[in-house]
Motif scaffolding. Structure first.
Motif, PDB file in Angstrom:
ATOM      1  N   ASP A  64      35.264   9.635  80.432  1.00 55.20           N
ATOM      2  CA  ASP A  64      35.879  10.300  79.354  1.00 55.20           C
ATOM      3  C   ASP A  64      36.874   9.213  78.704  1.00 55.20           C
ATOM      4  OD1 ASP A  64      37.206  10.387  81.906  1.00 55.20           O
ATOM      5  OD2 ASP A  64      38.466  11.894  81.679  1.00 55.20           O
ATOM      6  N   PHE A  65      36.744   8.230  78.537  1.00 55.24           N
ATOM      7  CA  PHE A  65      37.430   7.228  77.814  1.00 55.24           C
ATOM      8  C   PHE A  65      36.660   6.372  76.655  1.00 55.24           C
ATOM      9  CE2 PHE A  65      36.421   6.321  82.043  1.00 55.24           C
ATOM     10  CZ  PHE A  65      35.275   5.525  81.979  1.00 55.24           C
ATOM     11  N   TYR A  66      37.310   5.464  76.060  1.00 51.87           N
ATOM     12  CA  TYR A  66      36.570   4.803  74.940  1.00 51.87           C
ATOM     13  C   TYR A  66      37.231   3.282  75.036  1.00 51.87           C
ATOM     14  CZ  TYR A  66      35.452   9.337  73.813  1.00 51.87           C
ATOM     15  OH  TYR A  66      34.871  10.781  73.499  1.00 51.87           O
ATOM     16  N   GLY A  67      36.244   2.463  74.473  1.00 49.06           N
ATOM     17  CA  GLY A  67      36.768   1.111  74.453  1.00 49.06           C
ATOM     18  C   GLY A  67      36.992   0.281  75.407  1.00 49.06           C
ATOM     19  N   PHE A  68      36.456   0.606  76.590  1.00 52.07           N
ATOM     20  CA  PHE A  68      36.589  -0.228  77.811  1.00 52.07           C
ATOM     21  C   PHE A  68      35.532  -0.913  78.170  1.00 52.07           C
ATOM     22  CE2 PHE A  68      39.863   3.046  78.353  1.00 52.07           C
ATOM     23  CZ  PHE A  68      40.854   2.459  78.989  1.00 52.07           C
ATOM     24  N   PRO A  69      35.299  -2.003  79.263  1.00 54.02           N
ATOM     25  CA  PRO A  69      34.200  -2.897  79.416  1.00 54.02           C
ATOM     26  C   PRO A  69      33.032  -2.048  79.690  1.00 54.02           C
ATOM     27  CG  PRO A  69      36.245  -3.662  80.524  1.00 54.02           C
ATOM     28  CD  PRO A  69      36.603  -2.270  79.991  1.00 54.02           C
ATOM     29  N   ASP A  70      31.760  -2.526  79.483  1.00 50.56           N
ATOM     30  CA  ASP A  70      30.688  -1.889  79.457  1.00 50.56           C
ATOM     31  C   ASP A  70      30.240  -1.536  81.030  1.00 50.56           C
ATOM     32  OD1 ASP A  70      29.836  -1.996  76.902  1.00 50.56           O
ATOM     33  OD2 ASP A  70      28.743  -3.814  76.981  1.00 50.56           O
ATOM     34  N   ALA A  71      30.745  -2.482  82.145  1.00 46.63           N
ATOM     35  CA  ALA A  71      30.557  -2.326  83.417  1.00 46.63           C
ATOM     36  C   ALA A  71      31.153  -0.890  83.876  1.00 46.63           C
ATOM     37  CB  ALA A  71      31.136  -3.456  84.275  1.00 46.63           C
ATOM     38  N   LEU A  72      32.174  -0.487  83.164  1.00 50.40           N
ATOM     39  CA  LEU A  72      32.796   0.703  83.530  1.00 50.40           C
ATOM     40  C   LEU A  72      31.922   2.068  83.281  1.00 50.40           C
ATOM     41  CD1 LEU A  72      35.373   1.688  84.942  1.00 50.40           C
ATOM     42  CD2 LEU A  72      36.636   2.006  82.562  1.00 50.40           C
ATOM     43  N   TYR A  73      31.185   1.841  82.084  1.00 52.91           N
ATOM     44  CA  TYR A  73      30.303   3.076  81.935  1.00 52.91           C
ATOM     45  C   TYR A  73      29.003   2.794  82.467  1.00 52.91           C
ATOM     46  CZ  TYR A  73      33.321   3.137  77.982  1.00 52.91           C
ATOM     47  OH  TYR A  73      34.652   3.177  77.107  1.00 52.91           O
ATOM     48  N   ARG A  74      28.931   1.796  83.216  1.00 50.28           N
ATOM     49  CA  ARG A  74      27.646   1.952  84.257  1.00 50.28           C
ATOM     50  C   ARG A  74      27.702   2.507  85.323  1.00 50.28           C
ATOM     51  NH1 ARG A  74      26.912  -3.430  81.394  1.00 50.28           N
ATOM     52  NH2 ARG A  74      27.869  -4.374  83.351  1.00 50.28           N
ATOM     53  N   LEU A  75      29.237   2.909  85.888  1.00 45.88           N
ATOM     54  CA  LEU A  75      29.408   3.257  87.147  1.00 45.88           C
ATOM     55  C   LEU A  75      28.984   4.710  87.286  1.00 45.88           C
ATOM     56  CD1 LEU A  75      32.852   1.889  87.795  1.00 45.88           C
ATOM     57  CD2 LEU A  75      30.691   1.101  88.831  1.00 45.88           C
ATOM     58  N   ARG A  76      28.355   5.130  88.303  1.00 47.95           N
ATOM     59  CA  ARG A  76      28.148   6.537  88.559  1.00 47.95           C
ATOM     60  C   ARG A  76      28.647   6.786  90.203  1.00 47.95           C
ATOM     61  NH1 ARG A  76      27.225   6.017  84.106  1.00 47.95           N
ATOM     62  NH2 ARG A  76      25.508   6.738  82.839  1.00 47.95           N
ATOM     63  N   TYR A  77      29.098   8.050  90.232  1.00 49.54           N
ATOM     64  CA  TYR A  77      29.448   8.592  91.544  1.00 49.54           C
ATOM     65  C   TYR A  77      28.542   9.720  91.863  1.00 49.54           C
ATOM     66  CZ  TYR A  77      32.445   9.615  95.529  1.00 49.54           C
ATOM     67  OH  TYR A  77      32.909   9.927  96.971  1.00 49.54           O
ATOM     68  N   ALA A  78      27.697   9.603  92.775  1.00 54.35           N
ATOM     69  CA  ALA A  78      26.631  10.363  92.992  1.00 54.35           C
ATOM     70  C   ALA A  78      26.835  11.428  94.016  1.00 54.35           C
ATOM     71  CB  ALA A  78      25.083   9.854  93.231  1.00 54.35           C
ATOM     72  N   ALA A  79      28.095  11.750  94.347  1.00 53.32           N
ATOM     73  CA  ALA A  79      28.396  12.813  95.364  1.00 53.32           C
ATOM     74  C   ALA A  79      27.903  14.325  95.030  1.00 53.32           C
ATOM     75  CB  ALA A  79      29.820  12.800  95.683  1.00 53.32           C
ATOM     76  N   PRO A  80      27.582  15.048  95.995  1.00 54.35           N
ATOM     77  CA  PRO A  80      27.088  16.338  96.106  1.00 54.35           C
ATOM     78  C   PRO A  80      28.363  17.305  95.167  1.00 54.35           C
ATOM     79  CG  PRO A  80      27.307  16.002  98.220  1.00 54.35           C
ATOM     80  CD  PRO A  80      27.422  14.616  97.378  1.00 54.35           C
ATOM     81  N   GLY A  81      28.168  18.256  94.491  1.00 52.69           N
ATOM     82  CA  GLY A  81      29.214  19.437  94.292  1.00 52.69           C
ATOM     83  C   GLY A  81      29.215  20.199  95.444  1.00 52.69           C
ATOM     84  N   ALA A  82      30.062  21.036  95.424  1.00 51.47           N
ATOM     85  CA  ALA A  82      30.207  22.123  96.471  1.00 51.47           C
ATOM     86  C   ALA A  82      30.384  23.618  95.787  1.00 51.47           C
ATOM     87  CB  ALA A  82      31.579  21.835  97.338  1.00 51.47           C
ATOM     88  N   PRO A  83      29.304  24.141  95.095  1.00 48.03           N
ATOM     89  CA  PRO A  83      29.323  25.305  94.624  1.00 48.03           C
ATOM     90  C   PRO A  83      29.660  26.696  95.431  1.00 48.03           C
ATOM     91  CG  PRO A  83      27.241  24.445  94.874  1.00 48.03           C
ATOM     92  CD  PRO A  83      27.915  23.371  95.201  1.00 48.03           C
ATOM     93  N   GLU A  84      29.466  26.645  96.636  1.00 46.43           N
ATOM     94  CA  GLU A  84      29.806  27.956  97.524  1.00 46.43           C
ATOM     95  C   GLU A  84      31.315  27.814  97.862  1.00 46.43           C
ATOM     96  OE1 GLU A  84      27.336  25.742  98.175  1.00 46.43           O
ATOM     97  OE2 GLU A  84      25.636  27.176  97.609  1.00 46.43           O
ATOM     98  N   LEU A  85      31.953  26.561  97.961  1.00 46.16           N
ATOM     99  CA  LEU A  85      33.275  26.286  98.263  1.00 46.16           C
ATOM    100  C   LEU A  85      34.128  26.849  96.891  1.00 46.16           C
ATOM    101  CD1 LEU A  85      35.837  25.712 100.057  1.00 46.16           C
ATOM    102  CD2 LEU A  85      35.371  23.344  99.419  1.00 46.16           C
TER     103      LEU A  85
END
Length: 254
Positions: A64-85
């Motif tokens: 949710d940002f613009y104009g930053f280094p490409d490396a930042l847009y390649r990052l992914r945080y693949a943690a699961p959600g917790a819909p029941e909680l």
């Protein structure tokens, strides 16, 4: 021992790419705290008219940002959600449901640094900038029982947040007196557990308008404070400044 609640200053998105005292601190967060069963992330970057929770089972990493280094847009945080909680938090708080909301950088940057294995379920609870700090303390207080279940409430914003006053390209610049005075007031107020002063910080804190022209980056602290329960006190986990006047202070409450 109850899980503390925390407030972290997440800084610019590039925090995760650039060495700094605040980055080093956030990278130690997983060792400083008991291991949580799940994380309720309250980010300054998700604001809604009424409280809302995210129910995604596999939350997307939102850039949710613009104009930053490409490396930042390649990052992914693949943690699961917790819909029941998240459903339970919705019942506790009266929050609305968002079935698709992922993790914005206020949530995934500190989570990726603190728990890089991405194996702890995480979801977001929104803030309401049109409501006052007292509303957010009360919102957090509805979550206080979660501490006994090893669930971490993590507010993520900024201890000071005046984008016009930043010293661009001056990561090591000394903060101006107004920023340091507000930051000193905050640590003193948090350590005393002065709820009335935190709720009325606009009238009681020195240089409040300079430190926070708008409330949204400060409100996650009020939620974290409230979630620690009645009579909670806090302690500073980290204090530093970057870009001149941007405080990167972080706190634990309990």
């Amino acid at each position: 021992m109850s899980m503390p609640t925390v407030f972290v200053s997440h800084g610019a998105p590039t925090l995760i790419l650039q060495e700094s005292p605040a980055r080093t601190f956030l990278a130690s967060l997983g060792q400083l705290l008991p291991r949580p069963k799940a994380i309720v992330a309250v980010s300054a970057h998700w604001d809604t008219d009424v409280p809302a929770v995210s129910l995604a089972r596999r939350p997307d990493t939102i850039h949710d940002f613009y104009g930053f280094p490409d490396a930042l847009y390649r990052l992914r945080y693949a943690a699961p959600g917790a819909p029941e909680l998240a459903e339970r938090v919705a019942r506790l708080t009266g929050a609305a449901h968002d079935a698709h909301r992922g993790l914005d950088h206020g949530a995934w940057v500190p989570a990726m640094l603190g728990w890089p294995e991405a194996d702890i379920p995480i979801f977001q609870l929104s803030v309401q900038p049109e409501q006052d700090p007292a509303h957010h303390i009360a919102l957090g207080r509805k979550l206080s029982a979660l501490r006994e279940e090893d669930i971490l409430v993590m507010g993520s914003g900024s201890a000071t947040h005046n984008l016009r006053a930043l010293v661009r390209g001056g990561a090591a610049s000394e903060p101006e007196p107004w920023a340091r005075e507000f930051d000193d007031w905050l640590v003193d107020t948090v350590e005393k557990g002065d709820e009335a002063a935190l709720a009325d910080y606009r009238a009681r804190a020195p240089n409040a308008v300079d430190a926070h022209p708008t409330d949204e980056h400060f409100l996650p602290l009020h939620v974290a404070y409230g979630a620690a329960g009645e009579g909670a006190r806090g302690r500073a986990l980290h204090r530093s400044f970057t870009l001149g006047n941007l405080s990167m202070a972080s706190y634990a409450f309990g």
